[in-house]
Design a protein around this motif. Structure first.
Motif, PDB file in Angstrom:
ATOM      1  N   TYR A 103       0.869  -1.165   0.000  1.00  0.00           N
ATOM      2  CA  TYR A 103       0.000   0.000   0.000  1.00  0.00           C
ATOM      3  C   TYR A 103       0.911   1.222   0.000  1.00  0.00           C
ATOM      4  N   PHE A 120       2.289   1.448   3.554  1.00  0.00           N
ATOM      5  CA  PHE A 120       2.494   0.217   4.336  1.00  0.00           C
ATOM      6  C   PHE A 120       2.827  -0.934   3.388  1.00  0.00           C
ATOM      7  N   ARG A 163       0.882  -5.513  17.012  1.00  0.00           N
ATOM      8  CA  ARG A 163       0.132  -4.346  17.490  1.00  0.00           C
ATOM      9  C   ARG A 163      -0.748  -3.765  16.377  1.00  0.00           C
ATOM     10  N   ASN A 164      -1.530  -2.742  16.693  1.00  0.00           N
ATOM     11  CA  ASN A 164      -2.417  -2.111  15.708  1.00  0.00           C
ATOM     12  C   ASN A 164      -1.604  -1.703  14.481  1.00  0.00           C
ATOM     13  N   GLY A 165      -2.116  -2.045  13.319  1.00  0.00           N
ATOM     14  CA  GLY A 165      -1.461  -1.625  12.077  1.00  0.00           C
ATOM     15  C   GLY A 165      -0.260  -2.472  11.688  1.00  0.00           C
ATOM     16  N   ALA A 166      -0.007  -3.584  12.394  1.00  0.00           N
ATOM     17  CA  ALA A 166       1.165  -4.418  12.076  1.00  0.00           C
ATOM     18  C   ALA A 166       0.988  -5.175  10.758  1.00  0.00           C
ATOM     19  N   GLY A 167      -0.274  -5.384  10.362  1.00  0.00           N
ATOM     20  CA  GLY A 167      -0.521  -6.074   9.087  1.00  0.00           C
ATOM     21  C   GLY A 167      -1.255  -7.399   9.235  1.00  0.00           C
ATOM     22  N   LYS A 168      -1.894  -7.621  10.376  1.00  0.00           N
ATOM     23  CA  LYS A 168      -2.580  -8.902  10.595  1.00  0.00           C
ATOM     24  C   LYS A 168      -3.764  -9.071   9.627  1.00  0.00           C
ATOM     25  N   SER A 169      -4.659  -8.067   9.618  1.00  0.00           N
ATOM     26  CA  SER A 169      -5.840  -8.186   8.738  1.00  0.00           C
ATOM     27  C   SER A 169      -5.415  -8.235   7.277  1.00  0.00           C
ATOM     28  N   THR A 170      -4.423  -7.441   6.907  1.00  0.00           N
ATOM     29  CA  THR A 170      -3.955  -7.440   5.514  1.00  0.00           C
ATOM     30  C   THR A 170      -3.434  -8.828   5.143  1.00  0.00           C
ATOM     31  N   GLU A 197      -9.542 -11.398  14.945  1.00  0.00           N
ATOM     32  CA  GLU A 197      -9.909 -10.860  16.260  1.00  0.00           C
ATOM     33  C   GLU A 197     -11.279 -11.337  16.758  1.00  0.00           C
ATOM     34  N   HIS A 240      -5.224  -9.218  19.781  1.00  0.00           N
ATOM     35  CA  HIS A 240      -4.345  -8.384  20.602  1.00  0.00           C
ATOM     36  C   HIS A 240      -4.286  -8.937  22.013  1.00  0.00           C
TER      37      HIS A 240
HETATM   38  N1  ATP Z   1      -7.001  -0.698   1.537  1.00  0.00           N
HETATM   39  C1  ATP Z   1      -5.937  -0.115   2.094  1.00  0.00           C
HETATM   40  N2  ATP Z   1      -5.308   0.907   1.484  1.00  0.00           N
HETATM   41  C2  ATP Z   1      -4.215   1.482   2.013  1.00  0.00           C
HETATM   42  N3  ATP Z   1      -3.662   1.112   3.194  1.00  0.00           N
HETATM   43  C3  ATP Z   1      -4.254   0.101   3.859  1.00  0.00           C
HETATM   44  C4  ATP Z   1      -5.410  -0.570   3.343  1.00  0.00           C
HETATM   45  N4  ATP Z   1      -5.768  -1.539   4.232  1.00  0.00           N
HETATM   46  C5  ATP Z   1      -4.882  -1.473   5.242  1.00  0.00           C
HETATM   47  N5  ATP Z   1      -3.981  -0.495   5.019  1.00  0.00           N
HETATM   48  C6  ATP Z   1      -2.856  -0.128   5.906  1.00  0.00           C
HETATM   49  O1  ATP Z   1      -2.108  -1.281   6.175  1.00  0.00           O
HETATM   50  C7  ATP Z   1      -1.599  -1.220   7.508  1.00  0.00           C
HETATM   51  C8  ATP Z   1      -1.892  -2.526   8.201  1.00  0.00           C
HETATM   52  O2  ATP Z   1      -3.284  -2.595   8.458  1.00  0.00           O
HETATM   53  P1  ATP Z   1      -3.964  -3.903   9.042  1.00  0.00           P
HETATM   54  O3  ATP Z   1      -5.424  -3.623   9.127  1.00  0.00           O
HETATM   55  O4  ATP Z   1      -3.515  -5.077   8.276  1.00  0.00           O
HETATM   56  O5  ATP Z   1      -3.314  -3.972  10.505  1.00  0.00           O
HETATM   57  P2  ATP Z   1      -3.735  -4.877  11.736  1.00  0.00           P
HETATM   58  O6  ATP Z   1      -2.475  -5.500  12.251  1.00  0.00           O
HETATM   59  O7  ATP Z   1      -4.834  -5.808  11.360  1.00  0.00           O
HETATM   60  O8  ATP Z   1      -4.228  -3.762  12.745  1.00  0.00           O
HETATM   61  P3  ATP Z   1      -5.406  -3.792  13.860  1.00  0.00           P
HETATM   62  O9  ATP Z   1      -4.877  -4.653  14.941  1.00  0.00           O
HETATM   63  O10 ATP Z   1      -5.505  -2.358  14.264  1.00  0.00           O
HETATM   64  O11 ATP Z   1      -6.631  -4.335  13.212  1.00  0.00           O
HETATM   65  C9  ATP Z   1      -2.201   0.003   8.169  1.00  0.00           C
HETATM   66  O12 ATP Z   1      -1.226   1.021   8.170  1.00  0.00           O
HETATM   67  C10 ATP Z   1      -3.364   0.354   7.265  1.00  0.00           C
HETATM   68  O13 ATP Z   1      -3.583   1.744   7.251  1.00  0.00           O
END
Ligand code: ATP
Length: 250
Positions: free
Chosen positions: A13, A16, A36-43, A154, A187
């Motif tokens: 992205y 990221f 942690r938040n934003g580490a990339g788990k959901s991605t 989660e 988390h």
């Molecule tokens: N569609 C998108 N376009 C641009 N950036 C994105 C997109 N989806 C996620 N991101 C970025 O990718 C990074 C990782 O996000 P992700 O949701 O994977 O984190 P996470 O570990 O699941 O966080 P959380 O625990 O807060 O859910 C974040 O900085 C987010 O802003």
């Protein structure tokens, strides 16, 4: 055999990058995916399921290439990403009617068994189920089509301690047959102490460590002070926490 093998997964992205993510979930494992938040788990979870298009990487589920056999693989996995909040006014019965049509291997007796076991009333609307019940309902649907791999983003967040305890026991018992496996992001590291056999830890889009829970503790044992018992939370906080500038104006 591995239930899931992820190799070299990349997703970029603008601000990221998921870099070369590799890990595997053995059959019978409950793998906690932490960071942690934003580490990339959901991605990671979305990219491995093809819900966002990965820039690179190979995903294998139960020995089959996800790219080549996506349809048949989807019959064998159950996915809980963000619940079922988009159908709040629909009855459970209706959602189940729609879901069972998608699965050739749907087993009605199993469905009835799990609804009964989890105490889910089919006549309720989704918005009448508690958060914990919604997660259990999604798990009931997955188990009714004989899913061998559950992927949950989660699932315990927003649940009270009793519901979290029930859910972690459920995940542990699902995998205890050695045939089904669970990958779930969280988390809440105390939940993992109760049910995870394996841990994958991601930081800034890069895997820091993946392996059994015992390996994970061993790997970070250098953080332990003499006489201290290190919890998973202690480990994550030690690795992630940046000290606050002493001169910062607060
Ligand atoms: N569609 C998108 N376009 C641009 N950036 C994105 C997109 N989806 C996620 N991101 C970025 O990718 C990074 C990782 O996000 P992700 O949701 O994977 O984190 P996470 O570990 O699941 O966080 P959380 O625990 O807060 O859910 C974040 O900085 C987010 O802003």
């Amino acid at each position: 055999m591995n239930a899931l093998a992820v190799k070299g997964l990349c997703k970029r992205y603008p601000a990221f990058s998921l870099e070369n993510v590799s890990f595997s979930v053995p059959e019978g494992a409950v793998m906690g995916f932490i960071g942690r938040n934003g580490a990339g788990k959901s991605t990671t979870l979305k990219a491995l399921l093809g819900l966002v298009h990965p820039d690179a990487g190979e995903v294998t589920v139960l020995g089959k290439s996800f790219r080549e056999e996506e349809q048949s693989i989807k019959e064998r996995i159950g996915v809980v990403l963000g619940g079922i909040d988009f159908y709040p006014k629909k009855k459970v019965r209706l959602l189940s009617d729609v879901t069972r049509r998608f699965y050739g291997n749907w087993q009605e007796e199993k469905y009835r068994h799990y609804l009964n076991l989890f105490g889910i009333d089919q006549e309720k609307r989704v918005d009448q189920l508690s958060t914990g019940m919604r997660v259990k309902y999604m798990i009931a649907l997955a188990l009714s089509h004989d899913a061998r791999l559950l992927i949950l983003d989660e699932p315990t967040s927003g649940l009270d301690p009793v519901s979290r305890d029930e859910l972690t026991e459920l995940l542990r018992r699902i995998a205890a047959d050695g045939q089904r496996s669970v990958l779930f992001s969280t988390h809440i590291t105390s939940d993992l102490e109760k049910c995870a056999s394996h841990i994958t830890f991601i930081k800034d889009g890069t895997i820091q460590h993946t392996g059994t829970l015992a390996d994970f503790r061993q790997h970070y044992d250098y953080l332990r002070q003499p006489g201290q018992e290190l919890t998973l939370e202690d480990i994550i906080v030690s690795v992630e926490r940046r000290p606050l500038d002493e001169n910062a104006i607060i």
